[in-house]
Scaffold this motif. Structure first.
Motif, short mmCIF file in Angstrom:
data_model
loop_
_atom_site.label_atom_id
_atom_site.label_comp_id
_atom_site.label_asym_id
_atom_site.label_seq_id
_atom_site.Cartn_x
_atom_site.Cartn_y
_atom_site.Cartn_z
N THR A 6 -62.28 3.27 -60.18
CA THR A 6 -63.50 3.96 -59.71
C THR A 6 -64.08 4.81 -60.83
O THR A 6 -65.30 4.80 -61.08
CB THR A 6 -63.17 4.83 -58.49
N SER B 272 -67.57 4.17 -62.96
CA SER B 272 -68.60 5.21 -62.97
C SER B 272 -69.01 5.56 -64.40
O SER B 272 -70.20 5.67 -64.72
CB SER B 272 -68.08 6.45 -62.24
N CYS C 76 -68.23 9.62 -56.81
CA CYS C 76 -68.69 8.88 -57.99
C CYS C 76 -69.96 8.08 -57.69
O CYS C 76 -70.84 7.97 -58.54
CB CYS C 76 -67.59 7.94 -58.49
N LYS C 77 -70.07 7.57 -56.50
CA LYS C 77 -71.25 6.77 -56.15
C LYS C 77 -72.54 7.60 -56.18
O LYS C 77 -73.62 7.07 -56.46
CB LYS C 77 -71.07 6.14 -54.76
N LYS D 158 -70.91 2.64 -66.06
CA LYS D 158 -72.27 2.53 -65.52
C LYS D 158 -73.19 3.55 -66.17
O LYS D 158 -74.38 3.31 -66.39
CB LYS D 158 -72.24 2.74 -64.00
N GLN D 159 -72.62 4.71 -66.50
CA GLN D 159 -73.40 5.76 -67.16
C GLN D 159 -73.48 5.56 -68.67
O GLN D 159 -74.13 6.35 -69.36
CB GLN D 159 -72.79 7.13 -66.86
N SER E 284 -65.57 -3.62 -65.21
CA SER E 284 -66.26 -2.35 -65.48
C SER E 284 -66.45 -2.16 -66.98
O SER E 284 -67.54 -1.77 -67.44
CB SER E 284 -65.44 -1.18 -64.91
N GLY F 164 -72.89 10.13 -58.17
CA GLY F 164 -73.00 10.73 -59.50
C GLY F 164 -72.28 12.05 -59.68
O GLY F 164 -72.44 12.71 -60.71
N VAL G 289 -69.37 13.08 -60.66
CA VAL G 289 -68.12 12.71 -61.31
C VAL G 289 -67.24 13.93 -61.57
O VAL G 289 -66.02 13.86 -61.46
CB VAL G 289 -68.40 11.96 -62.63
N ASN H 65 -64.34 7.89 -54.58
CA ASN H 65 -65.34 6.82 -54.65
C ASN H 65 -66.69 7.31 -54.14
O ASN H 65 -67.74 7.02 -54.73
CB ASN H 65 -64.87 5.62 -53.83
#
Length: 862
Positions: free
Chosen positions: A561, A565, A532-533, A568-569, A596, A535, A537, A529
């Motif tokens: 998670t 991620s 990933c927060k 979001k991308q 998500s 970036g 990944v 996590n």
């Protein structure tokens, strides 16, 4: 006899007792009483933890003559040690000495049985096999009791097939299962969730089983079937009992009710409970106090307070509400359901009825008070406990400490910890982990370091939870590399040999008392996590692969998670690949998974796909939450479909999902953007009725009205905001005053005076356009009065703020420097300033920029 009396007389002086024992050991009469005195002196030395003297006692026993006395004495010595599970290793050590010194004279089977029983109580299954093997080697014939202990140990270890094999082969060893043997085996299978296999053992009719299927066995089976949700099979067993002449007793029904309540099937349990009360002609047993307590616990656990309250009244009328357990059950039920005031009355009622609350009663209340954030009341309760002779234990202190930590009151929590230690109550790992976690959350890293160091110095049992707190803290503080280093070293060397230079790693290096130091799924979820927060990944993927290689199965949290991620991308295809892997590995989609995916489709404005996901959620019984709807509403509004988004708002309300401020912010902004201020205002009114009169809603609506040119409506809303004394931080009120000065100077003057009258601390540069406007209109007196008031306020603020005064601060001249006026306001201020008897002011150059451009609201200027 005299020796034993002398030893018992010196029980409180173990060293003197041992000295006395040694002195008279060589007397001619000692051998007659030696066997009877060995257990006494052994217990005296054990209670005083004099281990060196115990070894000396063993040596004295071995040297005793003749050998048969030494042999019997050593057996007595070992038997006494074996009665205490905490001394099991010592007992086995002396037992092995016995076998080595007297190989031709094996110990009696009773000693083997005692050692087997002690290993069972001490949870040492590895010693059971050794003992049984030694029995066979010594040609000791096992008894049925021996096999019973052996089977129970195998069941507790999960080796059910081996337990069944031992059971089946007992007749070969000349032993036949008795009712206890069968009950032990059946209980082992039922506890493992294999009740059907347990029933098969009975149905196969193994020799020796006949006659041993008693009520205990049936009750165990019935309870097992109920726990496994096999209620029909349980009912058949009840009928089978009756057919075999074994009338079900109250234990049978209590077993069924207990199992059903634990599974949450309280209504089904209540039907059985009702039958027990009304169907006397069927020969059903009457409910006992245990039955009532089981039902009360079931009702309370499921939140069925009315049913529970009715049952309590019934118990009181029947005189059954008389035990401490009943009161504690009712206390816990009330507090679980938020009925704190009623729970207090119950606590008082206990005392009035002569039932003294115990530590468990007070701990229940302590937990309820802390959950309600009533920490001062929790403190008072602790004083009450002590005054009533009930002293706080580790649970009490830990509950209070957790209460303070949950409120961010770390200083008070540390005081509780010190008090706890001072009063001789040892903190446990949970206590320390709670405080350590709170220190991390509060960003108090140095204190967290010190806490971990003290935990290590005091040899507290640090565990994986402790490590996860440290790893999580490092991730929160952006120290991902350090967190990853700790995870690596946990795998390599546990917590005993980390050798990193960073402070936390070096602290964890020195921990020597760790019960379980291996990383778990939570450890990896935390690190993944964190990566990933920020970036990272690809690095998170590597951690995922590493986790799988360590035979740790990822859970839905970790998959979610990655999905979040990728969505979001905007990498929807990658998110669906993760989703496929998630389902292959047996992890079901969660609400977070759908949120998500909806976010990902929403960013791409793929409305059709979003509605498809919503349909899928309904089919799977997953209810969307406010976050789900907010994502969809935002997507629709961005796509110019604000009206469709409004229908979702109605859908939320119909489903009992309360929209939050974010929901209304999205919609209000969307309608204001399309200049549909009427609908926006209607939504604003709905928002107030649902969310309350929040500053965030008022400032949003005001700013949108102002930006949309709805000057009068903006002024009215701002006026209403001042009446509610809402904070001004997010209101663009200076823009309002400037615009009002252009068209409605009286309204601007009115708002300015209202700000002053209400005692608001606001940007005094707001005076400038009003002073300028009044002067242009020829309202010299009003302009002068306003200028005078402005300088008074500036002077007051500068006087109150010593820091600003030391640095030169801001004054009315600074404000003029931010004015774009025609110079009229400047002249007014000079005139007023001169009238104050403060001398003249140097002329100031005209300003080309609007004063608002110079003030961004980030600093308190006045």
């Amino acid at each position: 006899m005299q020796l034993m009396k002398a030893l018992l007389k010196n029980t409180n002086n173990p060293k003197l007792a041992f000295h006395l024992f040694k002195r008279i050991l060589t007397s001619s009469t000692i051998q007659h009483n030696l066997l009877r005195s060995i257990p006494i002196i052994t217990r005296i030395l054990l209670s005083a933890q004099l281990h060196l003297q115990l070894d000396s006692l063993r040596d004295l026993i071995i040297s005793t003559q003749p050998h048969h006395i030494a042999h019997s004495s050593l057996i007595s010595f070992t038997r006494t040690l074996a009665q205490y599970p905490t001394n099991l290793d010592q007992a086995f050590s002396h037992f092995k000495s016995l076998r080595t010194l007297f190989p031709s004279t094996p110990p009696p089977v009773s000693l083997y049985n005692l050692l087997l029983h002690s290993t069972l109580k001490g949870h040492r299954p590895e010693l059971v096999k050794w003992l049984y093997t030694d029995m066979i080697a010594a040609n000791i014939k096992p008894q049925t009791y021996t096999f019973n202990v052996l089977i129970e140990s195998l069941c507790d270890s999960g080796a059910l097939d081996h337990a069944r094999e031992v059971f089946d082969r007992m007749p070969e060893k000349g032993c036949h299962p008795n009712e206890f043997t069968l009950a032990i085996l059946v209980r082992g299978f039922c506890r493992a969730g294999l009740s059907k296999q347990a029933l098969e053992i009975i149905d196969q009719g193994n020799a020796g089983i006949n006659g041993n299927v008693n009520r205990v066995v049936y009750n165990t089976l019935i309870s097992g079937f109920c726990r496994e949700d096999l209620t029909d099979e349980a009912e058949k067993l009840v009928e089978r009992m009756r057919e075999e002449g074994l009338l079900p007793d109250v234990v049978t029904f209590n077993s069924r009710i207990s199992a059903l309540c634990k599974k949450g099937k309280v209504l089904e349990a209540s039907r059985i409970f009702r039958d027990m009360q009304v169907d006397e002609e069927l020969g059903l047993p009457r409910p006992s106090i245990v039955t009532f307590n089981l039902m009360l616990k079931g009702f309370c656990k499921q939140g069925m307070l009315e049913e529970a309250r009715g049952l309590v009244d019934k118990m009181k009328k029947a005189g059954n509400f008389i035990t401490l357990e009943s009161y504690n059950t009712w206390l816990l039920g009330l507090l679980r359901n938020g009925k704190l005031s009623e729970a207090r009355l119950v606590l008082n009622e206990m005392v009035q009825n002569g039932i003294e609350p115990n530590i468990y009663s007070y701990n229940i209340m302590m937990n309820g008070l802390c959950r309600k954030k009533m920490l001062s009341d929790a403190r008072s309760l602790m004083d009450l406990m002590i005054s009533n002779g009930v002293y706080p234990d580790t649970v009490t202190y830990s509950t209070l400490l957790h209460g303070y930590c949950s409120q961010g009151k770390v200083f008070e929590a540390k005081k509780v910890l010190r008090e706890m230690i001072r009063n001789g109550c040892e903190p446990n790992t949970y206590t320390c982990n709670t405080l350590l976690n709170s220190l991390w959350k509060e960003g108090r890293t140095l204190e967290a370091e010190e806490m971990l160091q003290r935990m290590n110095e005091k040899s507290y049992q640090l565990d994986t939870v402790t490590c996860n707190i440290v790893v999580n803290g490092l991730c929160r503080n952006g120290q991902l590399e350090k967190a990853i280093d700790i995870v690596h070293e946990m795998w390599a060397n546990g917590l005993t040999s980390l050798s990193k230079e960073d402070s936390f790693a070096s602290l964890v290096n020195t921990i020597h008392n760790v019960s379980n130091s291996s990383p778990d799924v939570i450890t990896y979820a935390t690190v993944i996590n964190g990566l990933c927060k920020v970036g990272k990944v690809e690095e998170a993927k590597k951690k995922f692969i590493e986790m799988m290689a360590k035979n740790l199965r990822p859970d839905s949290v970790i998959y979610d998670t990655f999905i979040w991620s990728f969505c979001k991308q905007g990498k929807i295809s990658s998110a669906f690949r993760v989703l496929k892997d998630m389902e292959i590995n047996g992890c079901s989609k969660t609400l977070q998974t759908y949120n998500s995916l909806i976010l990902g489709f929403g960013n791409k404005r793929q409305i059709f796909e979003i509605y498809g996901l919503m349909d899928e959620m309904r089919e799977k019984g997953i209810c969307p939450d406010v976050c789900t709807y907010n994502i969809i509403i935002s997507c629709l509004c961005d796509g110019g479909k604000a009206n469709d988004a409004t229908s979702l708002l109605h859908e939320m309300l119909d489903k009992g999902i309360s929209p939050n401020i974010t929901s209304f912010k999205i919609l209000v902004k969307a309608f204001c953007k399309s200049s549909d201020f009427k609908v926006a205002c209607e939504l604003f009114e709905v928002a107030l009725s649902i969310c309350g009169h929040k500053e965030a809603l008022y400032s949003l609506m005001f700013n949108e009205l102002l930006a949309g040119g709805q000057l009068y409506d903006a002024k009215e809303l701002f006026d209403a905001s001042l009446d509610r004394f809402l904070p001004l931080k997010n209101f663009m009120y200076k823009d309002l005053i400037v615009k009002l000065c252009e068209e409605r100077i009286d309204d601007a003057n009115y708002l300015l005076h209202k700000l002053i009258d209400k005692g608001y601390g606001f940007d005094h540069s707001s005076f400038m356009p009003v002073i300028d406007g009044l002067s242009k209109r020829g309202n010299k007196q009003q302009a002068d009065n306003l200028a005078s008031k402005m300088m008074e306020l500036v002077l007051e603020d500068r006087t109150a703020d010593r820091k600003l005064r030391k640095t030169g601060g801001s004054n009315w001249q600074d404000i003029v420097h931010r004015d774009n006026g025609s110079g009229i306001a400047l002249k007014t201020l000079k005139r007023v300033h001169k009238g104050w008897g403060q001398g003249s002011i140097t002329s100031l150059p005209p300003q080309q920029n609007d004063f608002l451009d110079y003030y961004d609201g980030s600093t308190q200027l006045f």
